[in-house]
Scaffold this motif. Sequence first.
Motif, short mmCIF file in Angstrom:
data_model
loop_
_atom_site.label_atom_id
_atom_site.label_comp_id
_atom_site.label_asym_id
_atom_site.label_seq_id
_atom_site.Cartn_x
_atom_site.Cartn_y
_atom_site.Cartn_z
N ASP A 2 30.92 33.78 26.54
CA ASP A 2 31.50 32.53 27.02
C ASP A 2 30.62 31.94 28.11
N ALA A 3 30.76 30.63 28.31
CA ALA A 3 30.03 29.98 29.40
C ALA A 3 30.50 30.57 30.73
N PRO A 4 29.66 30.52 31.77
CA PRO A 4 30.06 31.04 33.08
C PRO A 4 31.36 30.40 33.55
N ILE A 5 32.18 31.19 34.22
CA ILE A 5 33.45 30.68 34.74
C ILE A 5 33.19 29.80 35.96
N ASP A 6 33.67 28.57 35.92
CA ASP A 6 33.49 27.62 37.01
C ASP A 6 34.82 27.46 37.73
N VAL A 7 35.03 28.26 38.76
CA VAL A 7 36.29 28.23 39.50
C VAL A 7 36.24 27.08 40.50
N ARG A 8 37.09 26.08 40.31
CA ARG A 8 37.08 24.89 41.16
C ARG A 8 38.02 25.00 42.36
N GLU A 9 39.10 25.74 42.21
CA GLU A 9 40.09 25.81 43.29
C GLU A 9 40.89 27.09 43.16
N VAL A 10 41.20 27.70 44.28
CA VAL A 10 42.09 28.87 44.31
C VAL A 10 43.11 28.66 45.41
N VAL A 11 44.39 28.86 45.08
CA VAL A 11 45.45 28.77 46.09
C VAL A 11 46.27 30.04 46.04
N THR A 12 46.61 30.57 47.22
CA THR A 12 47.32 31.84 47.29
C THR A 12 48.58 31.70 48.13
N PRO A 13 49.71 32.06 47.57
CA PRO A 13 50.94 32.11 48.38
C PRO A 13 50.93 33.35 49.28
N ALA A 25 48.31 36.60 48.98
CA ALA A 25 48.19 37.37 47.75
C ALA A 25 46.81 37.98 47.60
N ALA A 26 45.75 37.21 47.90
CA ALA A 26 44.38 37.72 47.72
C ALA A 26 43.43 36.91 48.59
N GLU A 27 42.46 37.59 49.17
CA GLU A 27 41.40 36.94 49.92
C GLU A 27 40.29 36.52 48.96
N SER A 28 39.36 35.68 49.45
CA SER A 28 38.34 35.10 48.58
C SER A 28 37.48 36.15 47.89
N GLY A 29 37.10 37.21 48.61
CA GLY A 29 36.28 38.24 48.00
C GLY A 29 36.98 38.95 46.86
N GLU A 30 38.27 39.17 47.03
CA GLU A 30 39.05 39.82 45.98
C GLU A 30 39.18 38.91 44.76
N VAL A 31 39.37 37.62 44.99
CA VAL A 31 39.46 36.67 43.89
C VAL A 31 38.16 36.66 43.09
N THR A 32 37.02 36.67 43.78
CA THR A 32 35.72 36.70 43.10
C THR A 32 35.62 37.92 42.21
N ALA A 33 36.03 39.07 42.72
CA ALA A 33 35.98 40.31 41.93
C ALA A 33 36.90 40.24 40.72
N VAL A 34 38.06 39.60 40.88
CA VAL A 34 39.00 39.46 39.76
C VAL A 34 38.36 38.67 38.63
N PHE A 35 37.71 37.56 38.97
CA PHE A 35 37.10 36.73 37.93
C PHE A 35 35.87 37.40 37.31
N GLU A 36 35.10 38.12 38.10
CA GLU A 36 33.95 38.82 37.53
C GLU A 36 34.40 39.87 36.52
N ARG A 37 35.45 40.59 36.85
CA ARG A 37 35.98 41.60 35.92
C ARG A 37 36.55 40.93 34.68
N TYR A 38 37.29 39.85 34.89
CA TYR A 38 37.91 39.17 33.75
C TYR A 38 36.84 38.66 32.78
N ARG A 39 35.79 38.03 33.31
CA ARG A 39 34.75 37.48 32.43
C ARG A 39 34.02 38.60 31.69
N ALA A 40 33.73 39.70 32.38
CA ALA A 40 33.03 40.80 31.73
C ALA A 40 33.85 41.36 30.56
N VAL A 41 35.14 41.55 30.77
CA VAL A 41 35.99 42.09 29.72
C VAL A 41 36.14 41.11 28.57
#
Length: 317
Positions: free
Chosen positions: A92-103, A33-49
């Motif tokens: 909000d406090a910084p997002i602390d992503v502990r685990e990501v799993v992708t099908p 579904a998504a590689e690690s770099g793409e996941v990082t970008a998703v969360f950065e955008r989500y937190r900014a918005v």
Amino acid sequence: MRRPVVVLVLIVLALTACTVPQQRDDDAMDKLAAESGEVTAVFERYRAVRNTAVRLLDAKPLSTVEVGPVLDIDTGSFEVAERLSTAQAEDDAPIDVREVVTPRFSAYPLWFMAVVRDEEREVNRVQVFERDGAAAPWLLVSTPETVLDAELPELRERDGGVLRVDPEESTGMAMSAQAAADAYAAVLEDPQAQEAALLEEDGFIDQMRATAAQNADLAGVTYEQQWSSQTVRHVLRTADGGALAFIDLERSDTYEVEDGVTVTWPEDSPQQAFIPQGISTTGTLLHHHQVLVHLPGGDAKPRAIGQYGGVIGAEGF
């Protein structure tokens, strides 16, 4: 002679997190579904918005990063904050992503699951982000919460990705994820429903029943609670042969009030924000609940291990 008005003040029970695992699938898969770099970008955008929405105390920006029930719940909470003037002064406090799993997928939509820790609120958010097409944005579609020390069931992997499960598939389990969602709706609406024998009585069921019982005991008020389940779309296979399912439930609380009685809520509650005048005739509060459910392998009963919900609107006023 004018009859005296009796005011009933309801005590609002906090929605606490509970915990639960999920289910499996053997689809042909050829793309993560998504590689690690793409996941990082998703969360950065989500937190900014989201931080922009918090600063403005306006839920409108969230529609660019959220969709469906989670957007309804968050929009409701922002509306409550605006009406009660409880805006956060800082991001909000910084997002602390502990685990990501992708099908793995062979077609859109794509989705992945992430576990995000919120130390300030002392919860883990088990989130699903989904993308409908190559040009579409990643959107948050589910975010049930668990207590910090809750452990999710181990997921089954193949070819570098976790396995998905068809929501209607029940092989290796007591029932399918969709059947579990339907059973929760039936049991929450009627504790005597035959589906009660199919589910483990968990913290989420206990909490919802306590709320319903409290409202049903109000003098001069006829109270009815109705539940319905939505179509289940996100299910993962667990290592025990079971599944971890994200289910969405809709709930409506209807109050029919006798003459001379008014139902009100505490000033800092979501209910009071939506119905500041209280209910003196008939009214309905609408809720959404996102529930994380573990369907163990074998004959064990499904059990909720996390949830996120809130008031999303009111009718009849």
